[in-house]
Design a protein around this motif. Structure first.
Motif, PDB file in Angstrom:
ATOM      1  N   ALA A   1      -9.074   3.488 -13.219  1.00  0.00           N
ATOM      2  CA  ALA A   1      -7.919   4.386 -13.116  1.00  0.00           C
ATOM      3  C   ALA A   1      -7.036   4.039 -11.926  1.00  0.00           C
ATOM      4  O   ALA A   1      -5.811   4.246 -11.965  1.00  0.00           O
ATOM      5  N   LEU A   2      -7.614   3.478 -10.865  1.00  0.00           N
ATOM      6  CA  LEU A   2      -6.849   3.137  -9.666  1.00  0.00           C
ATOM      7  C   LEU A   2      -5.821   2.042  -9.922  1.00  0.00           C
ATOM      8  O   LEU A   2      -4.896   1.859  -9.122  1.00  0.00           O
ATOM      9  N   ARG A   3      -5.965   1.304 -11.014  1.00  0.00           N
ATOM     10  CA  ARG A   3      -4.967   0.273 -11.345  1.00  0.00           C
ATOM     11  C   ARG A   3      -3.598   0.882 -11.563  1.00  0.00           C
ATOM     12  O   ARG A   3      -2.569   0.212 -11.425  1.00  0.00           O
ATOM     13  N   PHE A   4      -3.550   2.174 -11.903  1.00  0.00           N
ATOM     14  CA  PHE A   4      -2.286   2.838 -12.196  1.00  0.00           C
ATOM     15  C   PHE A   4      -1.862   3.786 -11.080  1.00  0.00           C
ATOM     16  O   PHE A   4      -0.934   4.562 -11.237  1.00  0.00           O
ATOM     17  N   ALA A   5      -2.557   3.714  -9.923  1.00  0.00           N
ATOM     18  CA  ALA A   5      -2.259   4.616  -8.814  1.00  0.00           C
ATOM     19  C   ALA A   5      -1.258   3.981  -7.864  1.00  0.00           C
ATOM     20  O   ALA A   5      -0.929   2.800  -7.963  1.00  0.00           O
ATOM     21  N   GLY A   6      -0.776   4.761  -6.906  1.00  0.00           N
ATOM     22  CA  GLY A   6       0.142   4.252  -5.906  1.00  0.00           C
ATOM     23  C   GLY A   6      -0.519   3.228  -5.003  1.00  0.00           C
ATOM     24  O   GLY A   6      -1.740   3.236  -4.820  1.00  0.00           O
ATOM     25  N   THR A   7       0.300   2.378  -4.417  1.00  0.00           N
ATOM     26  CA  THR A   7      -0.242   1.259  -3.647  1.00  0.00           C
ATOM     27  C   THR A   7      -0.658   1.642  -2.236  1.00  0.00           C
ATOM     28  O   THR A   7      -1.459   0.941  -1.624  1.00  0.00           O
ATOM     29  N   SER A   8      -0.143   2.732  -1.686  1.00  0.00           N
ATOM     30  CA  SER A   8      -0.382   3.047  -0.284  1.00  0.00           C
ATOM     31  C   SER A   8      -1.847   3.376   0.004  1.00  0.00           C
ATOM     32  O   SER A   8      -2.367   3.043   1.067  1.00  0.00           O
ATOM     33  N   TRP A   9      -2.528   4.027  -0.938  1.00  0.00           N
ATOM     34  CA  TRP A   9      -3.918   4.419  -0.708  1.00  0.00           C
ATOM     35  C   TRP A   9      -4.872   3.810  -1.722  1.00  0.00           C
ATOM     36  O   TRP A   9      -6.068   4.089  -1.697  1.00  0.00           O
ATOM     37  N   ARG A  10      -4.370   2.929  -2.586  1.00  0.00           N
ATOM     38  CA  ARG A  10      -5.211   2.381  -3.633  1.00  0.00           C
ATOM     39  C   ARG A  10      -6.311   1.469  -3.076  1.00  0.00           C
ATOM     40  O   ARG A  10      -7.471   1.566  -3.486  1.00  0.00           O
ATOM     41  N   ALA A  11      -5.966   0.592  -2.137  1.00  0.00           N
ATOM     42  CA  ALA A  11      -6.945  -0.385  -1.650  1.00  0.00           C
ATOM     43  C   ALA A  11      -8.144   0.274  -0.974  1.00  0.00           C
ATOM     44  O   ALA A  11      -9.297  -0.019  -1.334  1.00  0.00           O
TER      45      ALA A  11
ATOM     46  N   ARG B   1       9.865 -10.960  -9.408  1.00  0.00           N
ATOM     47  CA  ARG B   1      11.029 -11.352  -8.609  1.00  0.00           C
ATOM     48  C   ARG B   1      11.515 -10.191  -7.735  1.00  0.00           C
ATOM     49  O   ARG B   1      11.869 -10.375  -6.569  1.00  0.00           O
ATOM     50  N   ASP B   2      11.511  -8.961  -8.265  1.00  0.00           N
ATOM     51  CA  ASP B   2      11.959  -7.808  -7.478  1.00  0.00           C
ATOM     52  C   ASP B   2      11.095  -7.617  -6.238  1.00  0.00           C
ATOM     53  O   ASP B   2      11.604  -7.305  -5.155  1.00  0.00           O
ATOM     54  N   ASP B   3       9.776  -7.794  -6.396  1.00  0.00           N
ATOM     55  CA  ASP B   3       8.877  -7.653  -5.246  1.00  0.00           C
ATOM     56  C   ASP B   3       9.160  -8.715  -4.197  1.00  0.00           C
ATOM     57  O   ASP B   3       9.133  -8.435  -2.988  1.00  0.00           O
ATOM     58  N   LEU B   4       9.422  -9.942  -4.641  1.00  0.00           N
ATOM     59  CA  LEU B   4       9.701 -11.017  -3.704  1.00  0.00           C
ATOM     60  C   LEU B   4      11.021 -10.796  -2.978  1.00  0.00           C
ATOM     61  O   LEU B   4      11.147 -11.061  -1.778  1.00  0.00           O
ATOM     62  N   GLU B   5      12.024 -10.306  -3.698  1.00  0.00           N
ATOM     63  CA  GLU B   5      13.312 -10.035  -3.055  1.00  0.00           C
ATOM     64  C   GLU B   5      13.185  -8.912  -2.032  1.00  0.00           C
ATOM     65  O   GLU B   5      13.776  -8.969  -0.951  1.00  0.00           O
ATOM     66  N   ARG B   6      12.409  -7.876  -2.366  1.00  0.00           N
ATOM     67  CA  ARG B   6      12.199  -6.778  -1.416  1.00  0.00           C
ATOM     68  C   ARG B   6      11.472  -7.288  -0.172  1.00  0.00           C
ATOM     69  O   ARG B   6      11.797  -6.901   0.955  1.00  0.00           O
ATOM     70  N   THR B   7      10.488  -8.158  -0.360  1.00  0.00           N
ATOM     71  CA  THR B   7       9.758  -8.730   0.769  1.00  0.00           C
ATOM     72  C   THR B   7      10.696  -9.540   1.667  1.00  0.00           C
ATOM     73  O   THR B   7      10.620  -9.458   2.903  1.00  0.00           O
ATOM     74  N   THR B   8      11.578 -10.308   1.057  1.00  0.00           N
ATOM     75  CA  THR B   8      12.530 -11.097   1.837  1.00  0.00           C
ATOM     76  C   THR B   8      13.447 -10.205   2.651  1.00  0.00           C
ATOM     77  O   THR B   8      13.731 -10.475   3.836  1.00  0.00           O
ATOM     78  N   GLU B   9      13.927  -9.109   2.057  1.00  0.00           N
ATOM     79  CA  GLU B   9      14.799  -8.188   2.769  1.00  0.00           C
ATOM     80  C   GLU B   9      14.079  -7.550   3.953  1.00  0.00           C
ATOM     81  O   GLU B   9      14.647  -7.399   5.041  1.00  0.00           O
ATOM     82  N   LEU B  10      12.823  -7.170   3.738  1.00  0.00           N
ATOM     83  CA  LEU B  10      12.062  -6.562   4.827  1.00  0.00           C
ATOM     84  C   LEU B  10      11.813  -7.563   5.949  1.00  0.00           C
ATOM     85  O   LEU B  10      11.869  -7.210   7.138  1.00  0.00           O
TER      86      LEU B  10
ATOM     87  N   TYR C   1       4.919  -3.697   9.920  1.00  0.00           N
ATOM     88  CA  TYR C   1       3.907  -3.196   8.984  1.00  0.00           C
ATOM     89  C   TYR C   1       4.454  -3.180   7.561  1.00  0.00           C
ATOM     90  O   TYR C   1       3.763  -3.575   6.613  1.00  0.00           O
ATOM     91  N   SER C   2       5.708  -2.743   7.393  1.00  0.00           N
ATOM     92  CA  SER C   2       6.306  -2.669   6.054  1.00  0.00           C
ATOM     93  C   SER C   2       6.433  -4.049   5.427  1.00  0.00           C
ATOM     94  O   SER C   2       6.147  -4.234   4.240  1.00  0.00           O
ATOM     95  N   ALA C   3       6.878  -5.032   6.233  1.00  0.00           N
ATOM     96  CA  ALA C   3       7.027  -6.387   5.702  1.00  0.00           C
ATOM     97  C   ALA C   3       5.676  -6.968   5.299  1.00  0.00           C
ATOM     98  O   ALA C   3       5.533  -7.576   4.230  1.00  0.00           O
ATOM     99  N   ARG C   4       4.673  -6.766   6.141  1.00  0.00           N
ATOM    100  CA  ARG C   4       3.337  -7.293   5.827  1.00  0.00           C
ATOM    101  C   ARG C   4       2.769  -6.615   4.587  1.00  0.00           C
ATOM    102  O   ARG C   4       2.186  -7.278   3.719  1.00  0.00           O
ATOM    103  N   ALA C   5       2.927  -5.285   4.504  1.00  0.00           N
ATOM    104  CA  ALA C   5       2.415  -4.564   3.339  1.00  0.00           C
ATOM    105  C   ALA C   5       3.123  -5.009   2.067  1.00  0.00           C
ATOM    106  O   ALA C   5       2.496  -5.141   1.005  1.00  0.00           O
TER     107      ALA C   5
END
Length: 626
Positions: free
Chosen positions: A210-220, A259-268, A282-286
């Motif tokens: 079920a965690l595959r569909f949860a938010g990323t902030s507390w999933r790990a 691609r969207d994730d990579l572009e967001r990472t580049t912006e951060l 922290y935001s860029a690393r996450a």
């Protein structure tokens, strides 16, 4: 991290943090050398100081939290604890192949799975036949499972590091092998089961899914706790907890970064460069971490430890056997020792070949094998190495003298099976060329990764149109790694001549290379006047000078109609052409530059001259069939 001078580097758009199948195999084969050293050390220790060897590994170790205690000896903590991580990595790699690798075409999974089941069934039957009615019959489960590290190491040794398809087939086969072997442990070698603890393990496993569909902030962190809970509940249930590792790995998905994730990472990352605060760091690393699938992140972290520390430690704790005259005499006539050797070295390879033949019959709806039959014989022989799971099962089925005899049999398989595989390689190399050609024609083609086929009327092509091998590059004219790769491509064209054609497609990474889009359009404007390759080479060479004035200078020096060239750039006439290349890159799963495809198959790993030349030679032996 790659430097600007490394031809094995990648830009910030790099697709993978963890190495895919080639990296997995490389680490596994390197680990097999350490494993062999650990086996030798265990044998020396057990024969020079047998008392201290047994005393250490039988030392009790207890973890207590309040009134709750987990207690076993050091050997048990390794076998039931650390080895869970080994099977987790095996499950992760299997899932990666199922999601993005050779086995994403599900029909191809049937053949290695059937080969594994056939090899295990024949090996178990032969072992039981030899041990029928004797004290060794209960150890039949020790005669079925191939050791992943040693088998891959043996195959790499006898093939001199070649034969990637054979190693992928073997890896796919041993994953099914391990899954069945762990089920055998759970069903045949578990005496008492706590249904309550087993139900808790299943419930926590459901939480993991079920965690595959949860938010990323507390999933790990939640997934780590749930995974540990699954192991703990399995430990308390009486079922061997290493099963938890393989199960968790098989539900951890792999996927290419969006691609969207990579572009967001580049912006951060750009924001952090402008304002280096802890929050932005922290935001860029996450964001970078989240862009890569959990499957590949876990492999990157765990695989070096499992292949080079945990499995050798398991060997050190389990492979030690005191080889005195009495034991060797008993083993030479022991049905357990003989049964294990015959089951692994003879029966299992024959079972693999027979099951593969059945699985590939058109009458049963089978597909063509991915390997030639001679190569399959080498692979099947390499699969006759039993160690990790065999020793696990032997320690559950036997004790005392019978366990020592079983260990001798298991160790002999590690010596004899590679020898049989080497002999099979020698025989295969003596086959006539026409026989090899017929064998190749009978195999399934590699899965093509390239989305859009090459169109000579649209694509930029150098070399003979009917060349048997095509090297296609997605590149960025401002990318320093593309500049470094360009001389390599030139050398390959000279080396292969009419056997190779080269195709270039644009992938301007505008978020990290602001001049790349205009440079790409400039080459297309030059192409409209018949000078694409001349402009392409100039801009790669001067990738740090891509202003409008620089582009005009290049056009003038090439003798182009500068007014027409400038008008094309101003009106952006060729932007749609660039966009089509970018769309084809997206459809092909490309996110970094340079990315190469050889006969439609994505080339992974280094792109220096030696690596690309080896891949091109392999493709020349197996051109893509229509």
């Amino acid at each position: 991290m790659a430097t600007a001078t490394s031809t094995a580097g990648r830009t910030a758009w790099a697709r993978n943090l963890a190495a895919p199948i080639r990296g997995f195999l490389h680490a596994e084969i390197g680990g097999s050398l350490i494993l062999v050293a650990a086996i030798a050390l265990a044998l020396l220790w057990a024969n020079l100081a047998p008392h201290s060897y047994e005393q250490l590994w039988e030392t009790k170790a207890t973890i207590a939290v309040g009134d709750h205690r987990l207690s076993t000896d050091l050997r048990g903590w390794i076998n039931e604890g650390l080895m869970t991580l080994f099977f987790l990595v095996v499950g992760l790699e299997a899932k990666r192949e199922l999601d993005v690798g050779e086995l994403r075409e599900r029909a191809r999974l049937a053949v290695p799975a059937m080969a594994a089941f056939g090899g295990m069934a024949v090996a178990a039957a032969v072992y039981l036949l030899i041990n029928a009615g004797g004290p060794g019959a209960s150890g039949w489960g020790a005669a079925v499972s191939t050791d992943t590290a040693l088998a891959l190491g043996a195959l790499s040794l006898v093939t001199r590091g070649r034969g990637l398809r054979a190693r992928v087939f073997l890896l796919s086969m041993v994953v099914s092998d391990d899954l069945v072997a762990l089920l055998i442990i759970a069903l045949a070698y578990t005496e008492t089961v706590s249904l309550t603890a087993l139900a808790i393990a299943l419930a926590l496993f459901g939480v993991l899914i079920a965690l595959r569909f949860a938010g990323t902030s507390w999933r790990a962190p939640t997934a780590i706790l749930a995974g540990f809970g699954v192991w703990l509940a399995m430990f308390e249930s009486g079922v061997d907890p290493v099963i938890a590792g393989l199960a968790i790995g098989l539900v951890t998905s792999a996927y290419p970064p969006a691609r969207d994730d990579l572009e967001r990472t580049t912006e951060l990352a750009r924001s952090f460069r402008e304002q280096p605060t802890p929050e932005l760091a922290y935001s860029a690393r996450a964001s970078m971490t989240a862009a890569i699938s959990a499957n590949e992140r876990l492999q990157y972290l765990l695989h070096p430890w499992t292949s080079r520390v945990i499995v050798p430690l398991f060997a050190l704790a389990n492979a030690g056997v005191h080889l005195d005259g009495d034991l060797l005499s008993a083993a030479s006539t022991s049905s357990i020792t003989i049964g294990l050797v015959v089951a692994f070295v003879v029966a299992k390879p024959l079972g693999v070949l027979a099951a593969t033949w059945v699985a590939t019959r058109p009458a049963f709806g089978g597909t063509r094998p991915t390997l030639t039959w001679p190569a399959l014989a080498v692979t099947a022989s390499s699969a006759g190495v039993g160690f990790t799971v065999s020793l696990l099962v032997a320690s559950l089925a036997f004790d005392g003298a019978l366990l020592e005899q079983a260990k001798v049999g298991v160790l002999l398989t590690a010596l004899l099976s590679p020898l049989v595989a080497w002999l099979a390689v020698r025989a295969m190399r003596r086959l006539p060329a026409e026989v090899r050609a017929r064998q190749l024609e009978g195999t399934a083609p590699q899965i093509v990764d390239l989305s859009d086929e090459i169109d000579p009327d649209r694509d930029h092509v150098r070399g003979a149109p009917d060349a048997p091998v095509t090297l296609l590059e997605y590149g960025d004219l401002e990318c320093p790694y593309c500049r470094d790769a360009w001389p390599v491509v030139h050398e390959l064209q000279e080396q292969f001549g009419d056997e190779l054609r080269y195709v270039f497609r644009h992938l301007p990474l505008s978020d990290v290379h602001p001049g790349a889009q205009m440079a790409a359009e400039a080459t297309e404007a030059a192409a409209a006047q018949g000078a694409f390759w001349e402009m392409h080479e100039r801009l790669l060479h001067d990738h740090d000078a891509l202003t409008i004035a620089d582009l005009h200078r290049h056009a003038t020096e090439l003798g182009l109609d500068v007014e027409r060239f400038t008008d094309d750039l101003r009106r952006r006439r060729h932007a749609p052409r660039i966009a089509r290349d970018v769309q084809s890159a997206d459809a092909s799963g490309v996110s970094g530059t340079p990315t190469f495809f050889i006969n439609g198959r994505r080339h992974r790993g280094a792109y220096d001259g030696a690596a690309l030349a080896a891949a091109l030679r392999a493709a020349a032996l197996r051109p893509v069939r229509s």
